[in-house]
Design an enzyme around this catalytic site. Structure first.
Site, short mmCIF file in Angstrom:
data_model
loop_
_atom_site.label_atom_id
_atom_site.label_comp_id
_atom_site.label_asym_id
_atom_site.label_seq_id
_atom_site.Cartn_x
_atom_site.Cartn_y
_atom_site.Cartn_z
N HIS A 359 -21.68 52.16 -69.96
CA HIS A 359 -22.65 53.25 -69.86
C HIS A 359 -24.07 52.83 -70.15
O HIS A 359 -25.01 53.37 -69.58
CB HIS A 359 -22.19 54.45 -70.68
CG HIS A 359 -21.13 55.19 -69.94
ND1 HIS A 359 -19.79 54.90 -70.08
CD2 HIS A 359 -21.22 56.12 -68.97
CE1 HIS A 359 -19.10 55.65 -69.25
NE2 HIS A 359 -19.94 56.41 -68.57
N ARG A 466 -25.32 63.91 -67.16
CA ARG A 466 -24.33 63.46 -68.16
C ARG A 466 -24.66 64.13 -69.49
O ARG A 466 -25.47 63.64 -70.26
CB ARG A 466 -24.39 61.94 -68.32
CG ARG A 466 -23.82 61.17 -67.15
CD ARG A 466 -23.77 59.67 -67.46
NE ARG A 466 -22.93 58.95 -66.53
CZ ARG A 466 -23.37 58.34 -65.42
NH1 ARG A 466 -24.64 58.37 -65.12
NH2 ARG A 466 -22.52 57.69 -64.64
N ARG A 502 -22.11 68.13 -65.97
CA ARG A 502 -20.74 67.76 -66.27
C ARG A 502 -20.42 68.15 -67.71
O ARG A 502 -21.25 67.94 -68.60
CB ARG A 502 -20.59 66.25 -66.10
CG ARG A 502 -19.23 65.75 -66.53
CD ARG A 502 -19.03 64.34 -66.11
NE ARG A 502 -19.76 63.41 -66.96
CZ ARG A 502 -19.76 62.09 -66.77
NH1 ARG A 502 -19.10 61.58 -65.75
NH2 ARG A 502 -20.43 61.29 -67.58
N GLU A 600 -11.79 60.92 -60.34
CA GLU A 600 -12.01 59.58 -60.93
C GLU A 600 -10.73 58.97 -61.46
O GLU A 600 -10.74 57.91 -62.07
CB GLU A 600 -13.12 59.60 -61.98
CG GLU A 600 -13.11 60.74 -62.95
CD GLU A 600 -14.34 60.75 -63.87
OE1 GLU A 600 -15.16 59.83 -63.83
OE2 GLU A 600 -14.43 61.70 -64.66
N ASN A 623 -17.05 54.99 -60.52
CA ASN A 623 -17.02 53.99 -61.60
C ASN A 623 -15.64 53.95 -62.25
O ASN A 623 -15.03 52.90 -62.40
CB ASN A 623 -18.06 54.30 -62.69
CG ASN A 623 -19.44 54.50 -62.12
OD1 ASN A 623 -19.73 53.99 -61.04
ND2 ASN A 623 -20.26 55.24 -62.81
N ASP A 624 -15.18 55.13 -62.63
CA ASP A 624 -13.86 55.17 -63.24
C ASP A 624 -12.76 55.00 -62.20
O ASP A 624 -11.76 54.33 -62.46
CB ASP A 624 -13.66 56.49 -64.00
CG ASP A 624 -14.26 56.41 -65.39
OD1 ASP A 624 -14.00 55.41 -66.07
OD2 ASP A 624 -15.00 57.32 -65.78
N ARG A 634 -13.82 48.55 -66.93
CA ARG A 634 -15.20 48.49 -66.44
C ARG A 634 -16.15 47.86 -67.46
O ARG A 634 -17.29 47.54 -67.13
CB ARG A 634 -15.68 49.90 -66.04
CG ARG A 634 -15.70 50.88 -67.18
CD ARG A 634 -15.87 52.32 -66.70
NE ARG A 634 -17.26 52.73 -66.65
CZ ARG A 634 -17.66 53.97 -66.40
NH1 ARG A 634 -16.75 54.92 -66.15
NH2 ARG A 634 -18.91 54.29 -66.38
N CYS A 671 -20.78 60.59 -57.17
CA CYS A 671 -21.83 60.41 -58.17
C CYS A 671 -21.62 59.13 -58.98
O CYS A 671 -22.26 58.92 -60.00
CB CYS A 671 -21.91 61.61 -59.10
SG CYS A 671 -20.38 61.93 -59.97
C1 PEP Z 1 -17.83 57.72 -62.79
O1 PEP Z 1 -16.85 57.45 -63.47
O2 PEP Z 1 -18.04 57.27 -61.66
C2 PEP Z 1 -18.87 58.61 -63.32
C3 PEP Z 1 -19.85 59.03 -62.56
O3 PEP Z 1 -18.78 58.92 -64.64
P1 PEP Z 1 -19.17 57.95 -65.83
O4 PEP Z 1 -19.76 56.71 -65.25
O5 PEP Z 1 -20.11 58.67 -66.71
O6 PEP Z 1 -17.85 57.69 -66.47
MG MG Z 2 -16.39 58.66 -65.22
#
Ligand code: PEP
Ligand code: MG
Length: 753
Positions: A359, A466, A502, A600, A623-624, A634, A671
């Site tokens: 993050h 976020r 979110r 996700e 991302n997740d 990650r 996103c």
């Molecule tokens: C994701 O997982 O792609 C996402 C947008 O959420 P975060 O990166 O905050 O986990």
């Molecule tokens: Mg996420």
């Protein structure tokens, strides 16, 4: 054997430099394995395996004898990347004799490669005069030893690189993982976690007397704190625990310990640094002991060390000095550390831990700050105030760069600034293809600073706010009213554009200091919606704050993270409806906002249709989703190469979600960070994504790429890409298309070093 292994590794870990580490290895391995020779060869810059340390061969041959890549038995072990065990080495066709080493009568040979991250660093060899075939146990021990030592050797080599390269006038280069694109040249400011013995930055001082008396007062203060604590707890402690407090107090009075620290201060370093070095050495000595009782005392020493360090850090001038071009360096950078830095001075960041999708890297991208993550071998405590170049495109950094390298990077900085300036002209132009197919470009936000940057770059809405970021920057949960005020600011800044908020997504790598979650496997644990459904009081307060904040603006969407089943969506919706009805009863004039689901988790991909049927929109958190589809953490730099955003499995999942969402008439967004990649954006557009939400920094580049293609071209590229078997061939397809379209520069500069 296990004890020997552990104590060797401990001792090697404590070594001051690479040479002493190697000397310890050969001496200890020779003794433990009851053999006559143990030697270590390391690959040098001339691509030869150089004898670096030996116990048993002629000591003068160290640094003199070396073998080519497949030369001699040593080269052969390295080339085969396998252990070789010979009863009569001299009979082997690869055997080579070096008179300098005095090894003529050595018959038996056991050699094993030292491999770190697939790279052969060198070879560890034991030899014996009598003809003897080393047994399986010996082989297993040597293999275990070299596997364990490879990381230590790689680290010691990199750490030593800083000084030796400087002496040789070379730039010291360290490789990490790309965190946020861009290039920065500035001075390092090392920020450590409070009371963390391993991350105390090396700093020199001139007034030794003053530092020693400062150290003494720190010790006295710690003594008082520990004494008071012991007194307070007296009635509740058993005798063993009371004895521990007394032992601590005794250690703080120990003249040898105090003398060791004052000696180090006498060499011209801060009390905090001297203290941490001495304590860490003692801790290592105890952890390496065979006796389990003594080994456990290492934890006591560490604990005591941290208590005193806390005193030294709290009373010392811990307010960092920030030069105008500050590069923030830390073992594990966190969102709250970012809050401590004057934003206008921060030009780059380096984190030893973490990876490209941690993050803090996402925040860095949002703020447009070039960042290198996962620089695991970077001796970060040693670089305070030194000049660094951060190459956030390639995930590389340089310490004390020479004039040529500096010049190249200065030119890149100028070119970058020109590119950004050029893209500014796109701000008010629509995001559409050459044949007028429109797609919405939204932004991801979290900090107030994002708002201005986003509006400046022409964002048409917020696809992901976020909400956990304001939570991370506090030392308690924000109240409903505090939240309302924060959310109102976001909603007002973007009105009439939509802001997708979110609900609280904590857990995984986002820990709140005031709500610790300790788990073996945090990414598969209590995260996102799982936490808030278990704590309806937190969820309801947040949703109420969002709804109240939207009064009169009506530009809010609520989005739920980490949904893995229809039941979770239904339960969350029920709470949202409840909060809404309560507020209506309380007299608020608000509209029920659209409610969406983040996709996700792989389970959600396969249930996208059912989830879309029960919600107003879907938004992919790539991302997740990537980490869960590919089973790649990650945050872990060790497996960063396997985190492939363009893996065919990820692309197929993305296509499937778009189709499932549209089949139910839902709007489909993305996103995750993928949306901010100009190449991926073209594929996502062709897949039919309605909204691409990304960091504000990348938005102009994505717009530029989309405005340069037609929908038909994007479709053709998608068809070609979807037929590829792996991420590498997808990458080649994309590169080819972008070279042809003349967009290659959007992906970063060409760097020659
Ligand atoms: C994701 O997982 O792609 C996402 C947008 O959420 P975060 O990166 O905050 O986990
Ligand atoms: Mg996420």
């Amino acid at each position: 054997m296990l004890n020997s292994l552990r104590s060797i590794v401990q001792e090697v870990n404590a070594a001051r430099d690479l040479q002493s580490a190697l000397d310890i290895i050969v001496r200890r391995v020779k003794t433990v394995m009851k053999t006559e020779v143990c030697s270590a060869y390391l690959l040098d810059s001339n691509q030869r395996y150089m004898l670096m340390a030996t116990d048993g061969l002629n000591a003068d041959s160290v640094g003199q004898v070396s073998l080519g890549l497949d030369e001699g038995l040593v080269g052969h072990v390295a080339a085969r990347e396998e252990t070789i065990n010979l009863k009569q080495a001299t009979a082997h066709p690869k055997y080579q004799y070096f008179s300098e080493t005095g090894e003529e009568r050595l018959n038996s040979f056991l050699g094993t490669p030292i491999i770190h991250h697939r790279e052969v660093l060198g070879v560890l060899v034991i030899q014996q005069y009598e003809e003897r075939r080393f047994d399986e146990g010996d082989e297993a021990f040597l293999v275990t030893m070299s596997a364990q030592l490879a990381g230590v050797i790689a680290h010691a080599r990199a750490t030593g690189a800083l000084d030796s390269m400087r002496q040789r006038g070379q730039d010291a280069k360290f490789v990490g993982v790309a965190g946020a694109p861009g290039v920065a040249i500035g001075r390092a400011v090392v920020m450590s976690q409070a009371a963390d013995l391993r991350s105390v930055p090396y700093k020199e001082i001139t007034d030794i007397e003053a530092e020693i008396s400062f150290f003494q007062s720190g010790l006295n203060a710690a003594q008082e704190v520990i004494g008071d604590l012991g007194e307070q707890l007296k009635s509740r402690l058993n005798t063993q625990e009371q004895a521990l407090f007394e032992a601590y107090l005794a250690m703080l009075n120990d003249v040898t310990l105090i003398a060791e620290v004052t000696d180090r201060i006498g060499e011209g370093v801060t009390a905090a640094y001297a203290w941490s070095e001495v304590i860490l050495e003692h801790e290592r000595t105890f952890s390496g002991m065979n006796d389990p009782y003594l080994r456990e005392r290492a934890a006591d020493i560490r604990d005591l060390g941290q208590r005193v360090l806390a005193q030294l850090q709290s009373t010392s001038e811990n307010n960092y000095e920030f030069p105008d071009k500050a590069i923030l360096v830390g073992e594990e950078l966190t969102a709250s550390m970012l809050g401590e830095i004057p934003y206008e001075k921060l030009i780059g960041m380096v984190s030893v831990q973490g990876s490209g999708n941690s993050h803090v890297a996402i925040l860095a991208r949002a703020m447009g700050i070039p960042t290198v993550m996962g620089a695991v071998d970077f001796p970060f405590t040693q670089v305070s105030d030194r000049e660094l170049i951060v190459d956030g495109y390639r995930g590389v950094l340089y310490a004390d760069p020479g004039p040529d390298l500096r010049k190249e990077y200065e030119e890149i900085c100028v070119e970058e600034a020109k590119l950004v300036k050029g893209l500014e002209a796109l701000k008010d132009l629509p995001c559409e293809t050459t044949d007028k197919y429109r797609v919405s470009l939204w932004v991801n936000t979290g900090l107030m600073a994002d708002v201005v940057r986003s509006l400046e770059r022409g964002a048409e809405g917020v696809g992901l706010y976020r909400t956990e970021i304001p939570f991370l920057l506090r030392d308690r949960f924000p109240s409903e009213e505090e939240q309302r005020a924060i959310y109102r600011e976001q909603l007002e800044a973007f009105a009439p554009h939509t802001v997708t908020m979110r609900t609280l997504d904590i857990g995984g790598d986002k820990a709140l200091s005031y709500f610790p979650i300790k788990e073996e496997n945090p990414f598969l644990g209590w995260r996102g919606i799982r936490v808030t459904l278990d704590h309806p009081e937190i969820f309801l307060a947040q949703v109420r704050a969002m709804l109240k904040a939207s009064e009169g603006l009506n530009n809010l969407r609520i989005m739920l993270p980490m949904i893995a089943s229809v039941g979770e969506l239904e339960a969350a919706k029920k709470l949202i409806f409840r909060a809404y009805n309560e507020l209506i009863e309380e007299g608020f004039e608000i509209e029920l906002p659209p409610i969406g689901v983040m996709i996700e988790v792989p389970a959600a991909v396969y249930q996208a249709k059912e989830l879309a049927a029960r919600s107003d929109f879907l938004s992919v958190g790539s991302n997740d989703l990537t980490q869960y589809l590919l089973a790649v953490d990650r945050n872990n730099p060790q497996v960063a190469d396997l985190y492939q955003a363009f893996h065919p499995a990820v692309l197929r999942a993305l296509e499937q979600v778009a189709r499932a969402g549209h089949s139910q008439g839902s709007s489909v967004s993305i996103c995750g960070e993928l949306a901010g990649d100009p190449g991926a954006a073209i594929l996502l557009l062709a897949m039919g994504y309605d909204v691409l939400s990304m960091n504000a920094t990348n938005l102009p580049k994505v717009k530029s790429a989309i405005r340069g293609v037609s929908l038909a071209e994007a479709d053709a590229l998608l068809q070609e890409v979807m037929a590829q078997p792996d991420a590498e061939s997808v990458g080649r397809c994309m590169d080819k298309a972008f070279e042809k379209g003349g967009f290659a520069r959007l992906f970063g500069p060409k760097i020659t070093h």
